[in-house]
Design a protein around this motif. Sequence first.
Motif, PDB file in Angstrom:
ATOM      1  N   ALA A 178      62.268   9.363  90.904  1.00 33.81           N
ATOM      2  CA  ALA A 178      61.200  10.023  90.139  1.00 33.81           C
ATOM      3  C   ALA A 178      61.360   9.765  88.645  1.00 33.81           C
ATOM      4  O   ALA A 178      60.405   9.378  87.956  1.00 33.81           O
ATOM      5  CB  ALA A 178      61.201  11.527  90.420  1.00 33.81           C
ATOM      6  N   GLY A 179      62.547   9.975  88.122  1.00 32.59           N
ATOM      7  CA  GLY A 179      62.776   9.728  86.692  1.00 32.59           C
ATOM      8  C   GLY A 179      62.607   8.262  86.333  1.00 32.59           C
ATOM      9  O   GLY A 179      62.015   7.915  85.304  1.00 32.59           O
ATOM     10  N   LEU A 180      63.128   7.373  87.191  1.00 32.48           N
ATOM     11  CA  LEU A 180      63.017   5.934  86.958  1.00 32.48           C
ATOM     12  C   LEU A 180      61.553   5.502  86.909  1.00 32.48           C
ATOM     13  O   LEU A 180      61.151   4.713  86.034  1.00 32.48           O
ATOM     14  CB  LEU A 180      63.757   5.188  88.059  1.00 32.48           C
ATOM     15  CG  LEU A 180      63.788   3.657  87.957  1.00 32.48           C
ATOM     16  CD1 LEU A 180      64.701   3.212  86.821  1.00 32.48           C
ATOM     17  CD2 LEU A 180      64.255   3.049  89.280  1.00 32.48           C
ATOM     18  N   SER A 181      60.731   6.004  87.819  1.00 32.01           N
ATOM     19  CA  SER A 181      59.323   5.616  87.884  1.00 32.01           C
ATOM     20  C   SER A 181      58.575   6.013  86.624  1.00 32.01           C
ATOM     21  O   SER A 181      57.780   5.230  86.070  1.00 32.01           O
ATOM     22  CB  SER A 181      58.659   6.264  89.107  1.00 32.01           C
ATOM     23  OG  SER A 181      59.302   5.878  90.299  1.00 32.01           O
ATOM     24  N   LEU A 182      58.813   7.231  86.143  1.00 34.37           N
ATOM     25  CA  LEU A 182      58.098   7.698  84.957  1.00 34.37           C
ATOM     26  C   LEU A 182      58.492   6.903  83.715  1.00 34.37           C
ATOM     27  O   LEU A 182      57.633   6.583  82.877  1.00 34.37           O
ATOM     28  CB  LEU A 182      58.356   9.189  84.747  1.00 34.37           C
ATOM     29  CG  LEU A 182      57.774  10.117  85.827  1.00 34.37           C
ATOM     30  CD1 LEU A 182      58.188  11.551  85.581  1.00 34.37           C
ATOM     31  CD2 LEU A 182      56.248  10.004  85.874  1.00 34.37           C
ATOM     32  N   SER A 183      59.773   6.570  83.576  1.00 32.32           N
ATOM     33  CA  SER A 183      60.186   5.829  82.384  1.00 32.32           C
ATOM     34  C   SER A 183      59.750   4.365  82.463  1.00 32.32           C
ATOM     35  O   SER A 183      59.424   3.753  81.437  1.00 32.32           O
ATOM     36  CB  SER A 183      61.699   5.919  82.188  1.00 32.32           C
ATOM     37  OG  SER A 183      62.391   5.489  83.343  1.00 32.32           O
ATOM     38  N   LEU A 184      59.712   3.785  83.673  1.00 37.72           N
ATOM     39  CA  LEU A 184      59.160   2.435  83.808  1.00 37.72           C
ATOM     40  C   LEU A 184      57.668   2.429  83.490  1.00 37.72           C
ATOM     41  O   LEU A 184      57.121   1.411  83.061  1.00 37.72           O
ATOM     42  CB  LEU A 184      59.395   1.899  85.218  1.00 37.72           C
ATOM     43  CG  LEU A 184      60.834   1.487  85.553  1.00 37.72           C
ATOM     44  CD1 LEU A 184      60.938   1.045  87.005  1.00 37.72           C
ATOM     45  CD2 LEU A 184      61.321   0.382  84.622  1.00 37.72           C
ATOM     46  N   GLY A 185      57.014   3.573  83.705  1.00 38.71           N
ATOM     47  CA  GLY A 185      55.613   3.687  83.317  1.00 38.71           C
ATOM     48  C   GLY A 185      55.416   3.483  81.825  1.00 38.71           C
ATOM     49  O   GLY A 185      54.378   2.958  81.393  1.00 38.71           O
ATOM     50  N   PHE A 186      56.416   3.863  81.010  1.00 39.82           N
ATOM     51  CA  PHE A 186      56.323   3.620  79.570  1.00 39.82           C
ATOM     52  C   PHE A 186      56.394   2.130  79.271  1.00 39.82           C
ATOM     53  O   PHE A 186      55.694   1.621  78.390  1.00 39.82           O
ATOM     54  CB  PHE A 186      57.448   4.357  78.840  1.00 39.82           C
ATOM     55  CG  PHE A 186      57.389   4.214  77.344  1.00 39.82           C
ATOM     56  CD1 PHE A 186      56.465   4.928  76.607  1.00 39.82           C
ATOM     57  CD2 PHE A 186      58.245   3.355  76.669  1.00 39.82           C
ATOM     58  CE1 PHE A 186      56.394   4.790  75.221  1.00 39.82           C
ATOM     59  CE2 PHE A 186      58.184   3.204  75.300  1.00 39.82           C
ATOM     60  CZ  PHE A 186      57.250   3.931  74.578  1.00 39.82           C
ATOM     61  N   LEU A 187      57.221   1.404  79.999  1.00 40.48           N
ATOM     62  CA  LEU A 187      57.307  -0.041  79.823  1.00 40.48           C
ATOM     63  C   LEU A 187      55.989  -0.717  80.188  1.00 40.48           C
ATOM     64  O   LEU A 187      55.579  -1.684  79.544  1.00 40.48           O
ATOM     65  CB  LEU A 187      58.437  -0.601  80.690  1.00 40.48           C
ATOM     66  CG  LEU A 187      58.665  -2.115  80.657  1.00 40.48           C
ATOM     67  CD1 LEU A 187      59.146  -2.566  79.285  1.00 40.48           C
ATOM     68  CD2 LEU A 187      59.659  -2.528  81.729  1.00 40.48           C
ATOM     69  N   VAL A 188      55.312  -0.186  81.206  1.00 38.72           N
ATOM     70  CA  VAL A 188      54.084  -0.796  81.699  1.00 38.72           C
ATOM     71  C   VAL A 188      52.866  -0.387  80.879  1.00 38.72           C
ATOM     72  O   VAL A 188      51.984  -1.203  80.607  1.00 38.72           O
ATOM     73  CB  VAL A 188      53.872  -0.427  83.188  1.00 38.72           C
ATOM     74  CG1 VAL A 188      52.490  -0.833  83.676  1.00 38.72           C
ATOM     75  CG2 VAL A 188      54.943  -1.083  84.040  1.00 38.72           C
ATOM     76  N   ARG A 189      52.802   0.873  80.455  1.00 33.94           N
ATOM     77  CA  ARG A 189      51.558   1.387  79.842  1.00 33.94           C
ATOM     78  C   ARG A 189      51.792   2.088  78.518  1.00 33.94           C
ATOM     79  O   ARG A 189      50.921   2.800  78.035  1.00 33.94           O
ATOM     80  CB  ARG A 189      50.859   2.331  80.821  1.00 33.94           C
ATOM     81  CG  ARG A 189      49.378   2.531  80.611  1.00 33.94           C
ATOM     82  CD  ARG A 189      48.579   1.280  80.835  1.00 33.94           C
ATOM     83  NE  ARG A 189      47.146   1.533  80.729  1.00 33.94           N
ATOM     84  CZ  ARG A 189      46.444   1.385  79.618  1.00 33.94           C
ATOM     85  NH1 ARG A 189      47.028   0.991  78.510  1.00 33.94           N
ATOM     86  NH2 ARG A 189      45.151   1.635  79.604  1.00 33.94           N
ATOM     87  N   SER A 190      52.967   1.904  77.948  1.00 30.71           N
ATOM     88  CA  SER A 190      53.268   2.473  76.634  1.00 30.71           C
ATOM     89  C   SER A 190      53.079   3.999  76.659  1.00 30.71           C
ATOM     90  O   SER A 190      53.375   4.652  77.648  1.00 30.71           O
ATOM     91  CB  SER A 190      52.393   1.807  75.577  1.00 30.71           C
ATOM     92  OG  SER A 190      52.814   2.129  74.280  1.00 30.71           O
TER      93      SER A 190
END
Length: 545
Positions: A178-190
Amino acid sequence: MFYKLHFLQHIWRQIRLVGSLPYLSLLVWILPLLLFTSGHNSLMAHDEALYASRARLMFDSGNWITPWERAHHKTPGPYWLIASFFNLFGMSDTSARIPSMIASIFSLWLVYEIGKIMLGKNLAWLAAAILSVEFLWLQYSRLSTPDVPMIFLVLLAILSLIKTEIHPKYRYFWSFIAGLSLSLGFLVRSFMIFLPIIALFPYLIWEHHRHRHLSNPILYLGFFVGLIPTCIWLWLSWLHYGNRSFEELLKFVVQLGSENQNHNSPLFYMWNIPLKSFPWAFFGILGLVLILRRPIYRYQLILVGFPVVLFCELSIFTTRFPHYSLCLYPFIALFASVGLNWLGNIYQTGIYPKLSIEKGNAIRNLPRNLSYGFGCLGILLVISSIGILCWGSSDIRRFATITLVMGLGWLILPVVWISRYHFGKKFLTARYWIAGWLIPCWLALAMTGSIGLLSDYNPVLRTFLQQPAIASIIQSHPTYYVQIDQKTQVLFEFYLPIHVQPVASISQIPALSYAWIYADRSPRLSRPHRIIGTVQEDQLIQFTP
């Protein structure tokens, strides 16, 4: 005759087998919608071509960190993703779109898993099937943009939070995901990822006494691990550009939050979402009312709280575009499955005992009225389509084929109703009636894809660049431009084999070189030149000695 009957029975058994495997049946349902084309592809300007051209710059230069002349205003996740597929399958518009297609398929499966936990298997499958035939969702599932990949990560985070509660034995694993997915979302969509993160706050805070997510250190560990690629990129970018790396990221999000670039009002999503998800938003409203009346135990703040908070955020946010609301579409599908299933039960039983007689009669007649109403709409669409196909122009005939297919599809609803209640065909249960809603949308979107409206967004420019005379020039000579339409410029940056080069003035372009200019400027040029070709508002010219 016996062999034919045996063959048909075998086919029917195979169809039922596929239907019993939800992941496979959803894949069979969505895959044609993702793949149907007219045989030609061209990128949409502006956003899709921007992401693809920036990924091409990384791919061509081999520099995946700092290929820009100045600090970039977005995190590089989508460019890395698209460029990776360029490495795998070669550089093309089709390769650029594959990441979104894959993310869309996985998102359907995640919606099914989330819905299965909250609503049950049947409604979960129906929700995923509905999401597939929501127009805006399908359109962006076929574009080289980061919207659907980000939503995949958000849905994965939501499912992981739910799994953490259901399977305490694997709590640490799911918390980390869950934490990994949300932070990777920052890499993908700022910074756009913070909107769905904030929308999770009602569930994370008000239900904390039960699930204890916010006091779970593994959740934060996963979040910080997911930030590592972004931090490495920021550090390397800072070494190259200095503080401008951080300034551009912050400047862009502040600009989006303070300027209404397209002048849409705060009520924009109130009409845009129902339009882009027709007819499912209306079933979604019904489903939302039903869920509010009978809350889903433990998950109400995810199923209802998340989309409500996100909708309010998007409406307050001053920059409003249709694709910003895409994260709501999986929840519209979940609500619509509840509403449509409720109506299907009334269709099959004709009973709704919870209301008074007057209201009960109105509710009981609602499936019949909807069937006849959309049947009448189908007849109107068929008649108007036939008229356009007979007497309309060639351009509008393409759209008439879509309305003809949809109109014929809507006729399923009254046929099923009449067959069951006037001809006694009791085998036509609610499943057939619900299928009568799904099939017309599927057929219309399949036809839309088949004629190229979901894949070939710039056919005029595509055919122009494919002309032998033009192709021979752009493949062997650099071209220049002083000032051309920005959308066309972005398309050139992706499609021209040799990168187009900007110059400050016409005088800087060497003799015998080729240049792109506005068509209305060529008569006013003082330098001798010849016109090679014209496409829309632009011309390709060659300066002569």
